[in-house]
Design a protein around this motif. Structure first.
Motif: not given
Length: 137
Positions: A6-13
């Motif tokens: 899971e990415p630290v910063i969401p992909n949508a952001l």
């Protein structure tokens, strides 16, 4: 098959930040990373000012606009707005008064010298990377 981390910063952001531009441009001078660094720095300085004013050291002390400061970072020059107070008693901790470089910049120069680069080579390297003229002295 390994699971995707899971990415630290969401992909949508990230998609929202990179919208309308090339991803490679984010790493260039004046790109997305410099904008983020500027925004985070100014937010931290404003939080420091809020804390300074909340401690009540100076009775009647309030904000008094901003001063512009140019600091050197790993990617080049960055102009930031540093908050001021009416009594001139605010002493920022992130980038102190009269400090012109982000922490870590001087250590890199000392490291280059320790690895055998001459002062003229270091000055040329800084000119190539950051576009600044530094005296070999």
């Amino acid at each position: 098959m390994s699971r995707r981390k899971e990415p630290v910063i969401p992909n949508a952001l990230l998609d929202q930040l990179l919208a309308g531009g090339a991803a490679s441009a984010a790493f260039e001078q004046g790109g997305l990373l410099d904008s983020l660094k500027k925004a985070l720095t100014e937010r931290a300085l404003n939080a420091e000012m809020d804390h300074h004013l909340a401690t009540g050291e100076g009775v009647g002390n309030t904000r008094n606009g901003y001063g512009r400061k140019t600091v050197m970072t790993e990617t080049g020059k960055l102009e930031i707005d540093v908050p001021r107070d009416r009594q001139c008693s605010f002493d920022p901790q992130l980038i102190a008064k009269y400090q012109r470089r982000f922490p870590g910049f001087d250590e890199k120069i000392v490291s280059m010298y320790a690895r055998g680069m001459s002062t003229r080579e270091i000055a040329g390297h800084l000119q190539d990377l950051y576009g600044i003229d530094v005296s070999p002295d």
